[in-house]
Design a protein around this motif. Structure first.
Motif, mmCIF file in Angstrom:
data_model
loop_
_atom_site.group_PDB
_atom_site.id
_atom_site.type_symbol
_atom_site.label_atom_id
_atom_site.label_comp_id
_atom_site.label_asym_id
_atom_site.label_seq_id
_atom_site.Cartn_x
_atom_site.Cartn_y
_atom_site.Cartn_z
ATOM 1 N N HIS A 1 0.834 -1.205 0.000
ATOM 2 C CA HIS A 1 0.000 0.000 0.000
ATOM 3 C C HIS A 1 0.870 1.258 0.000
ATOM 4 O O HIS A 1 0.527 2.255 -0.621
ATOM 5 C CB HIS A 1 -0.915 0.041 1.228
ATOM 6 N N ALA A 2 1.954 1.217 0.721
ATOM 7 C CA ALA A 2 2.900 2.340 0.801
ATOM 8 C C ALA A 2 4.296 1.731 0.647
ATOM 9 O O ALA A 2 4.477 0.873 -0.195
ATOM 10 C CB ALA A 2 2.735 3.072 2.133
ATOM 11 N N GLU A 3 5.242 2.136 1.494
ATOM 12 C CA GLU A 3 6.565 1.536 1.394
ATOM 13 C C GLU A 3 6.550 0.137 2.000
ATOM 14 O O GLU A 3 5.698 -0.195 2.815
ATOM 15 C CB GLU A 3 7.626 2.414 2.052
ATOM 16 N N ALA A 4 7.503 -0.677 1.582
ATOM 17 C CA ALA A 4 7.577 -2.070 2.036
ATOM 18 C C ALA A 4 7.792 -2.121 3.550
ATOM 19 O O ALA A 4 8.553 -1.332 4.104
ATOM 20 C CB ALA A 4 8.709 -2.792 1.326
ATOM 21 N N PRO A 5 7.125 -3.052 4.213
ATOM 22 C CA PRO A 5 7.315 -3.193 5.657
ATOM 23 C C PRO A 5 8.631 -3.906 5.963
ATOM 24 O O PRO A 5 9.255 -4.496 5.073
ATOM 25 C CB PRO A 5 6.130 -4.077 6.072
ATOM 26 N N ALA A 6 9.030 -3.859 7.216
ATOM 27 C CA ALA A 6 10.159 -4.667 7.665
ATOM 28 C C ALA A 6 9.725 -6.130 7.564
ATOM 29 O O ALA A 6 8.573 -6.464 7.847
ATOM 30 C CB ALA A 6 10.522 -4.321 9.100
ATOM 31 N N ILE A 7 10.636 -6.984 7.129
ATOM 32 C CA ILE A 7 10.323 -8.404 6.960
ATOM 33 C C ILE A 7 11.336 -9.228 7.724
ATOM 34 O O ILE A 7 12.547 -9.008 7.626
ATOM 35 C CB ILE A 7 10.308 -8.794 5.471
ATOM 36 N N GLU A 8 10.824 -10.180 8.500
ATOM 37 C CA GLU A 8 11.670 -11.096 9.256
ATOM 38 C C GLU A 8 11.288 -12.522 8.877
ATOM 39 O O GLU A 8 10.116 -12.874 8.873
ATOM 40 C CB GLU A 8 11.479 -10.884 10.753
ATOM 41 N N VAL A 9 12.276 -13.332 8.549
ATOM 42 C CA VAL A 9 12.054 -14.732 8.200
ATOM 43 C C VAL A 9 12.388 -15.567 9.432
ATOM 44 O O VAL A 9 13.492 -15.490 9.962
ATOM 45 C CB VAL A 9 12.931 -15.160 7.005
ATOM 46 N N ARG A 10 11.403 -16.348 9.893
ATOM 47 C CA ARG A 10 11.575 -17.169 11.100
ATOM 48 C C ARG A 10 11.221 -18.624 10.821
ATOM 49 O O ARG A 10 10.433 -19.229 11.534
ATOM 50 C CB ARG A 10 10.682 -16.660 12.224
ATOM 51 N N LEU A 11 11.802 -19.198 9.826
ATOM 52 C CA LEU A 11 11.528 -20.585 9.484
ATOM 53 C C LEU A 11 12.050 -21.487 10.602
ATOM 54 O O LEU A 11 13.200 -21.354 11.013
ATOM 55 C CB LEU A 11 12.204 -20.918 8.159
ATOM 56 N N PRO A 12 11.200 -22.393 11.117
ATOM 57 C CA PRO A 12 11.646 -23.276 12.197
ATOM 58 C C PRO A 12 12.897 -24.060 11.810
ATOM 59 O O PRO A 12 13.038 -24.524 10.686
ATOM 60 C CB PRO A 12 10.454 -24.223 12.391
ATOM 61 N N GLY A 13 13.817 -24.170 12.753
ATOM 62 C CA GLY A 13 15.052 -24.898 12.518
ATOM 63 C C GLY A 13 16.193 -24.020 12.051
ATOM 64 O O GLY A 13 17.314 -24.494 11.898
ATOM 65 N N TYR A 14 15.911 -22.736 11.788
ATOM 66 C CA TYR A 14 16.928 -21.800 11.320
ATOM 67 C C TYR A 14 16.936 -20.559 12.202
ATOM 68 O O TYR A 14 15.926 -20.205 12.798
ATOM 69 C CB TYR A 14 16.653 -21.362 9.874
ATOM 70 N N ARG A 15 18.082 -19.898 12.230
ATOM 71 C CA ARG A 15 18.167 -18.627 12.955
ATOM 72 C C ARG A 15 17.333 -17.588 12.207
ATOM 73 O O ARG A 15 17.328 -17.559 10.978
ATOM 74 C CB ARG A 15 19.608 -18.168 13.057
ATOM 75 N N PRO A 16 16.617 -16.724 12.946
ATOM 76 C CA PRO A 16 15.822 -15.668 12.295
ATOM 77 C C PRO A 16 16.703 -14.733 11.476
ATOM 78 O O PRO A 16 17.849 -14.477 11.822
ATOM 79 C CB PRO A 16 15.191 -14.926 13.475
ATOM 80 N N VAL A 17 16.141 -14.245 10.370
ATOM 81 C CA VAL A 17 16.842 -13.310 9.488
ATOM 82 C C VAL A 17 15.958 -12.090 9.284
ATOM 83 O O VAL A 17 14.778 -12.233 8.952
ATOM 84 C CB VAL A 17 17.140 -13.962 8.117
ATOM 85 N N ILE A 18 16.512 -10.900 9.482
ATOM 86 C CA ILE A 18 15.794 -9.662 9.195
ATOM 87 C C ILE A 18 16.270 -9.175 7.836
ATOM 88 O O ILE A 18 17.472 -8.965 7.631
ATOM 89 C CB ILE A 18 16.040 -8.605 10.287
ATOM 90 N N ALA A 19 15.336 -9.046 6.912
ATOM 91 C CA ALA A 19 15.674 -8.642 5.540
ATOM 92 C C ALA A 19 16.028 -7.167 5.487
ATOM 93 O O ALA A 19 15.455 -6.348 6.202
ATOM 94 C CB ALA A 19 14.509 -8.936 4.611
ATOM 95 N N SER A 20 16.964 -6.833 4.630
ATOM 96 C CA SER A 20 17.317 -5.442 4.385
ATOM 97 C C SER A 20 16.218 -4.784 3.557
ATOM 98 O O SER A 20 15.487 -5.465 2.831
ATOM 99 C CB SER A 20 18.633 -5.346 3.608
#
Length: 113
Positions: free
Chosen positions: A81-100
């Motif tokens: 709708h506006a600018e892209a939101p912050a995105i965090e990937v939290r797939l089970p079994g992996y360390r969380p990743v915050i996208a740039s």
């Protein structure tokens, strides 16, 4: 329940599946947190969407890595709708990743025990 079809029950099921792949948490989107580890089969990508969110519509794709050094990749496409939101990937079994900002995919590194 034995008493016929319930639209509300179907809607709850759809929301549960949606929340496995994408959910809002404050001012960010969390991707993959509810995906079961047993769904991550090498050679069988998972896709979900387009799905509505408070930030716009998103489609998510998870390509499980495997033996031989292939890494698991999570990618997404958003019609925001506006600018892209912050995105965090939290797939089970992996360390969380915050996208740039502006990023549309990430390879997941270390698996957690």
């Amino acid at each position: 329940m034995g008493d016929g079809q319930h639209v509300w029950a179907a809607a709850e099921w759809v929301l549960m599946v949606r929340n496995c792949f994408v959910r809002e948490e404050g001012n960010r989107l969390i991707l993959g947190a509810g995906v079961a580890s047993r769904w991550l089969v090498v050679g069988s990508p998972l896709t979900f969407g387009p799905a509505p969110t408070a930030f716009g519509t998103i489609s998510v794709s998870i390509n499980p890595g495997g033996e031989g050094g292939e890494r698991t990749t999570v990618s997404w496409q958003g019609d925001w709708h506006a600018e892209a939101p912050a995105i965090e990937v939290r797939l089970p079994g992996y360390r969380p990743v915050i996208a740039s900002s502006g990023q549309t995919s990430t390879e997941l590194g270390e698996e957690v025990p």
